[in-house]
Structure formats: C-alpha cells, structure tokens
Design a protein around this motif. Structure first.
Motif, PDB file in Angstrom:
ATOM      1  N   ARG A  81       0.833  -1.200   0.000  1.00 51.21           N
ATOM      2  CA  ARG A  81       0.000   0.000   0.000  1.00 51.21           C
ATOM      3  C   ARG A  81       0.873   1.258   0.000  1.00 51.21           C
ATOM      4  NH1 ARG A  81      -2.949   2.438   4.564  1.00 51.21           N
ATOM      5  NH2 ARG A  81      -4.461   3.804   3.625  1.00 51.21           N
TER       6      ARG A  81
ATOM      7  N   ARG B 138       2.391   1.766  -3.469  1.00 50.63           N
ATOM      8  CA  ARG B 138       1.396   2.287  -4.410  1.00 50.63           C
ATOM      9  C   ARG B 138       1.102   3.758  -4.143  1.00 50.63           C
ATOM     10  NH1 ARG B 138      -2.958  -2.434  -5.824  1.00 50.63           N
ATOM     11  NH2 ARG B 138      -1.550  -4.171  -5.555  1.00 50.63           N
TER      12      ARG B 138
ATOM     13  N   ARG C 283       1.538  -0.984 -14.135  1.00 49.55           N
ATOM     14  CA  ARG C 283       1.117  -2.239 -14.768  1.00 49.55           C
ATOM     15  C   ARG C 283       1.507  -3.449 -13.916  1.00 49.55           C
ATOM     16  NH1 ARG C 283      -0.541  -0.624 -19.682  1.00 49.55           N
ATOM     17  NH2 ARG C 283       0.631   1.034 -20.687  1.00 49.55           N
TER      18      ARG C 283
ATOM     19  N   GLN D 130       2.039  -3.228 -10.430  1.00 51.58           N
ATOM     20  CA  GLN D 130       1.550  -3.139  -9.060  1.00 51.58           C
ATOM     21  C   GLN D 130       0.059  -2.883  -8.913  1.00 51.58           C
ATOM     22  OE1 GLN D 130       3.838   0.036  -7.296  1.00 51.58           O
ATOM     23  NE2 GLN D 130       5.629  -1.252  -7.003  1.00 51.58           N
ATOM     24  N   SER D 131      -0.566  -2.285  -9.908  1.00 53.30           N
ATOM     25  CA  SER D 131      -1.911  -1.738  -9.719  1.00 53.30           C
ATOM     26  C   SER D 131      -2.983  -2.549 -10.429  1.00 53.30           C
ATOM     27  CB  SER D 131      -1.942  -0.297 -10.237  1.00 53.30           C
ATOM     28  OG  SER D 131      -0.965   0.472  -9.598  1.00 53.30           O
ATOM     29  N   SER D 132      -4.214  -2.192 -10.111  1.00 53.53           N
ATOM     30  CA  SER D 132      -5.356  -2.839 -10.760  1.00 53.53           C
ATOM     31  C   SER D 132      -5.465  -2.394 -12.219  1.00 53.53           C
ATOM     32  CB  SER D 132      -6.647  -2.491 -10.019  1.00 53.53           C
ATOM     33  OG  SER D 132      -6.945  -1.119 -10.184  1.00 53.53           O
ATOM     34  N   ARG D 133      -6.167  -3.167 -12.989  1.00 48.85           N
ATOM     35  CA  ARG D 133      -6.362  -2.861 -14.408  1.00 48.85           C
ATOM     36  C   ARG D 133      -7.037  -1.503 -14.589  1.00 48.85           C
ATOM     37  NH1 ARG D 133     -10.665  -3.377 -17.306  1.00 48.85           N
ATOM     38  NH2 ARG D 133     -11.718  -4.691 -15.792  1.00 48.85           N
ATOM     39  N   GLN D 134      -8.010  -1.173 -13.734  1.00 53.23           N
ATOM     40  CA  GLN D 134      -8.735   0.090 -13.866  1.00 53.23           C
ATOM     41  C   GLN D 134      -7.809   1.290 -13.654  1.00 53.23           C
ATOM     42  OE1 GLN D 134      -9.645  -2.438 -11.858  1.00 53.23           O
ATOM     43  NE2 GLN D 134     -11.710  -3.043 -12.408  1.00 53.23           N
TER      44      GLN D 134
ATOM     45  N   CYS E   2      -7.674   5.350  -7.494  1.00 57.89           N
ATOM     46  CA  CYS E   2      -6.567   5.052  -6.580  1.00 57.89           C
ATOM     47  C   CYS E   2      -7.064   4.963  -5.148  1.00 57.89           C
ATOM     48  CB  CYS E   2      -5.479   6.118  -6.681  1.00 57.89           C
ATOM     49  SG  CYS E   2      -4.590   6.087  -8.238  1.00 57.89           S
TER      50      CYS E   2
ATOM     51  N   GLU F 291      -8.823   1.684  -4.665  1.00 56.05           N
ATOM     52  CA  GLU F 291      -7.872   0.575  -4.611  1.00 56.05           C
ATOM     53  C   GLU F 291      -7.143   0.532  -3.265  1.00 56.05           C
ATOM     54  OE1 GLU F 291      -5.275  -0.908  -8.035  1.00 56.05           O
ATOM     55  OE2 GLU F 291      -3.934   0.368  -6.866  1.00 56.05           O
TER      56      GLU F 291
ATOM     57  N   SER G 205      -9.396  -0.747  -0.566  1.00 58.20           N
ATOM     58  CA  SER G 205      -9.576  -2.205  -0.625  1.00 58.20           C
ATOM     59  C   SER G 205      -8.354  -2.915  -0.040  1.00 58.20           C
ATOM     60  CB  SER G 205      -9.865  -2.679  -2.043  1.00 58.20           C
ATOM     61  OG  SER G 205      -8.710  -3.034  -2.737  1.00 58.20           O
TER      62      SER G 205
END
Length: 149
Positions: free
Chosen positions: A43, A46, A86, A88-92, A137, A140, A143
């Motif tokens: 976290r 990110r 790409r 570390q993060s979610s697709r959205q 962000c 994410e 979550s």
C-alpha cells in the motif's frame, strides 16, 4: 496394559499435542503478521507511485497546455510510472493512467492556451484530468486497507 504405562503414554501424547498446538499457533501468528506487513508495504509503495504520477502528470499537462513542443524527458518519466503501475496496480487504475498519458500527448497537438483560457478551465473544472484517477486510486487503496484487517 499397566496403568503406569498408560499414564506415561497419556502424558507423552498430551505433551506432543501441546507442543504441536504451540508450533501451529506460532506459525499462524507469523504468517498473519507477514501478510499484514506485506500489505502495508504494498500500500505504501502504491501511494508513493500514485503521488509521483499525479505530480508528474500535472506538470506535463500544464506544460502541454502552454507549449507545442513536448518535454520528452518528463513524458518518458510519466510513461515509466504508468508501466510500474502495470506491475503493481489494478487494471482500472492502469487504464485511467494510460488515458491521462494519451490526453497529455494530445494536448501538445492542440493550440497553446492563454492565461485567460487557463483561468476559465480552472473555473469550469476542465483543467483537472486527474479526478477519476484519484478516485480509482483511493478505492484501490481502501480495498488494500480492508484486506489488512
């Protein structure tokens, strides 16, 4: 069977069960702590990446609004951050970061904005191309926080 042997056997089995329970509890505690530490570090990584991206994208966008010639070094840095996302993060989040990168490049191709036009863009909110990115962000990161507990 002799009652002495039975007592000794019961004590031995009890000690084994107690020892295994202690080892299992210790292992579960360490595993849970390691997962919590990993999530906390993930976290934090990110958050730092998103902060850097927002700062870089803002600077690139303002530059693009005022200049027709791109700042290639800043754009390269921006796309490096997108590519880190790409991993570390979610697709959205990545898709929204890509959209912002394309919008910045497209802005270089549009006419330069005057200060009055920039002020109007501030007034109507159209200058802020990072609103949706920030919301994604935040969702994410929330979550990730929920997974930690």
């Amino acid at each position: 069977m002799n009652s002495t042997v039975l007592s000794a056997l019961a004590a031995l089995v009890g000690a084994i069960i107690g020892g295994l329970t202690s080892v299992l509890a210790s292992w579960m505690t360490q595993r849970t702590q390691a997962r919590a530490d990993w999530l906390l570090q993930d976290r934090a990584r990110r958050q730092e990446l998103y902060k850097d991206f927002i700062e870089e994208a803002s600077a690139c966008y303002v530059h693009a609004l005022q200049h027709g010639e791109p700042d290639l070094h800043s754009l390269a840095s921006l796309y490096a951050k997108i590519n880190r996302m790409r991993v570390q993060s979610s697709r959205q989040v990545v898709e929204e970061a890509d959209r912002i990168g394309r919008a910045i490049v497209d802005t270089y191709l549009s006419p330069d904005r005057t200060f009055v036009e920039l002020r109007e863009m501030l007034a109507d909110g159209s200058i802020d191309i990072l609103i949706e990115f920030g919301s994604m962000c935040r969702a994410e990161l929330e979550s990730l926080r929920a997974q930690q507990f």
